[in-house]
Design an enzyme around this catalytic site. Structure first.
Site, PDB file in Angstrom:
ATOM      1  N   ASP A 281      -1.050  -6.257  -0.235  1.00  8.05           N
ATOM      2  CA  ASP A 281      -1.014  -5.575   1.061  1.00  8.05           C
ATOM      3  C   ASP A 281      -2.412  -5.027   1.336  1.00  8.05           C
ATOM      4  OD1 ASP A 281       0.254  -4.620   3.276  1.00  8.05           O
ATOM      5  OD2 ASP A 281       1.253  -2.946   2.255  1.00  8.05           O
TER       6      ASP A 281
ATOM      7  N   GLU B 222      -1.021  -5.422   8.147  1.00  2.27           N
ATOM      8  CA  GLU B 222      -0.316  -4.692   9.205  1.00  2.27           C
ATOM      9  C   GLU B 222      -0.913  -5.202  10.512  1.00  2.27           C
ATOM     10  OE1 GLU B 222       0.240  -0.495   8.683  1.00  2.27           O
ATOM     11  OE2 GLU B 222       1.127  -0.790   6.700  1.00  2.27           O
TER      12      GLU B 222
ATOM     13  N   ASP C  25       0.848  -1.197   0.000  1.00  3.15           N
ATOM     14  CA  ASP C  25       0.000   0.000   0.000  1.00  3.15           C
ATOM     15  C   ASP C  25       0.885   1.250   0.000  1.00  3.15           C
ATOM     16  OD1 ASP C  25       0.877  -0.048   2.616  1.00  3.15           O
ATOM     17  OD2 ASP C  25      -1.105   0.262   3.504  1.00  3.15           O
ATOM     18  N   SER C  26       2.209   1.034   0.022  1.00  4.12           N
ATOM     19  CA  SER C  26       3.149   2.142  -0.204  1.00  4.12           C
ATOM     20  C   SER C  26       2.891   2.780  -1.561  1.00  4.12           C
ATOM     21  CB  SER C  26       4.594   1.637  -0.138  1.00  4.12           C
ATOM     22  OG  SER C  26       4.780   0.509  -0.964  1.00  4.12           O
TER      23      SER C  26
ATOM     24  N   GLU D 261       9.495  -4.100  10.374  1.00  8.85           N
ATOM     25  CA  GLU D 261       9.869  -2.801   9.793  1.00  8.85           C
ATOM     26  C   GLU D 261      10.395  -1.842  10.863  1.00  8.85           C
ATOM     27  OE1 GLU D 261       7.021  -1.103   7.068  1.00  8.85           O
ATOM     28  OE2 GLU D 261       8.122   0.801   6.943  1.00  8.85           O
TER      29      GLU D 261
HETATM   30  O1  KIV Z   1       3.557  -1.065   1.703  1.00 11.00           O
HETATM   31  C1  KIV Z   1       4.704  -1.529   1.631  1.00 11.00           C
HETATM   32  O2  KIV Z   1       5.425  -1.359   0.646  1.00 11.00           O
HETATM   33  C2  KIV Z   1       5.189  -2.287   2.770  1.00 11.00           C
HETATM   34  C3  KIV Z   1       6.633  -2.696   2.788  1.00 11.00           C
HETATM   35  C4  KIV Z   1       7.498  -1.530   2.958  1.00 11.00           C
HETATM   36  C5  KIV Z   1       6.893  -3.748   3.796  1.00 11.00           C
HETATM   37  O3  KIV Z   1       4.447  -2.561   3.662  1.00 11.00           O
END
Ligand code: KIV
Length: 269
Positions: free
Chosen positions: A81, A113, A42-43, A179
């Site tokens: 994610d 998460e 979700d980044s 993380e």
């Molecule tokens: O959203 C993401 O890219 C992540 C990674 C940095 C682990 O959760």
């Protein structure tokens, strides 16, 4: 195809590589480079969709991007994610949202998460055939409570994290992302668990490493201190686009070879 079992057998034997991707083209490049796990993080909210943080990313957006990444890969394990509030509030809705990523979008697993609220859900999803990757330490969806600072820096928080890690392993999680936590804590969590740990800003003793694609290739405007830039794609792209603009403005593009003419159309007007 890489499976969650393959990852488990890699733990402690060879380093696991995980990298984010958000579209088919990038995912294919990432896979060709030999990455084991492609995370549709979700980044993407801040990395490519122009948001300040990850919170605005929706389930529909995630499903669309997971679909693209699945179409761009053949061998890598694709992990979706789960976006902010897509899991945790209501069990049925959580299961439906996670299920969409596998049924509709082609993911092989989901990442949550994690916290005390995801232990039972991890167990239920695993029972239903949805592999779960847990994520502890800095969880960016909690930015409004924690900021982006290193987590579990005192003994009490570290012990709590170790307990949560064990609880998620027992609940059936197949891997755990750690993380931005102290390296010596990540090393002990890795030692304590049978499932692989995948670190980001958590030192070199995890079973694998993950970073965000735009940080790795040098496309991001700014990156966290624990990321490493292995390329300068932003300059390369800017230079290519600049050359295109110059070529159009100076009439150098298109040249004759970029189009065809038909002689019988010379005088229609
Ligand atoms: O959203 C993401 O890219 C992540 C990674 C940095 C682990 O959760």
């Amino acid at each position: 195809m890489t499976t969650v079992r393959d990852l488990q057998s890699m733990a402690g034997a060879e380093p696991i590589t995980m990298l984010t991707a958000y579209d088919a083209v990038t995912a294919a490049i990432v896979e060709e480079a030999g990455v084991d796990v492609v995370l549709v993080g979700d980044s993407m909210g801040n990395a490519v969709l122009g948001h300040e943080d990850t919170l605005p990313v929706t389930v529909d957006e995630m499903a669309a991007h997971v679909g693209a990444v699945s179409r761009g890969t053949e061998e890598a394990l694709v992990v979706a994610d789960m976006p902010f509030l897509s899991v945790g509030a209501d069990e049925s809705e959580s299961i439906r949202n996670c299920g969409r990523m596998l049924k509709e979008a082609g993911a092989n697993a989901v990442k949550l998460e994690s916290g005390p609220h995801t232990i039972e859900l991890t167990e239920r999803l695993t029972e239903l055939g949805i592999p779960v990757m847990a994520h502890l330490g800095l969880t960016p969806q909690s930015v409004n409570q924690t900021g982006y600072t290193q987590q579990a820096t005192d003994r009490e928080e570290a012990e709590e994290m170790l307990e949560l890690a064990r609880a998620h392993e027992e609940a059936g999680a197949f891997a755990l992302v750690l993380e931005h936590v102290p390296a010596n804590l990540a090393a002990q969590v890795t030692e304590a668990l049978d499932i692989p740990t995948i670190g980001i800003g958590a030192g070199g003793d995890c079973d694998g490493q993950v970073l965000v694609f735009t940080d790795v290739v040098g496309l991001a405007e700014s990156s966290p201190p624990f990321a490493e830039q292995f390329g300068d794609v932003r300059s390369e792209m800017a230079s290519a686009v600049g050359d295109y603009v110059d070529a159009v403005e100076s009439d150098a593009f298109p040249a004759e070879e970029h189009a065809d003419s038909e002689s019988e159309l010379d005088d229609i007007y």
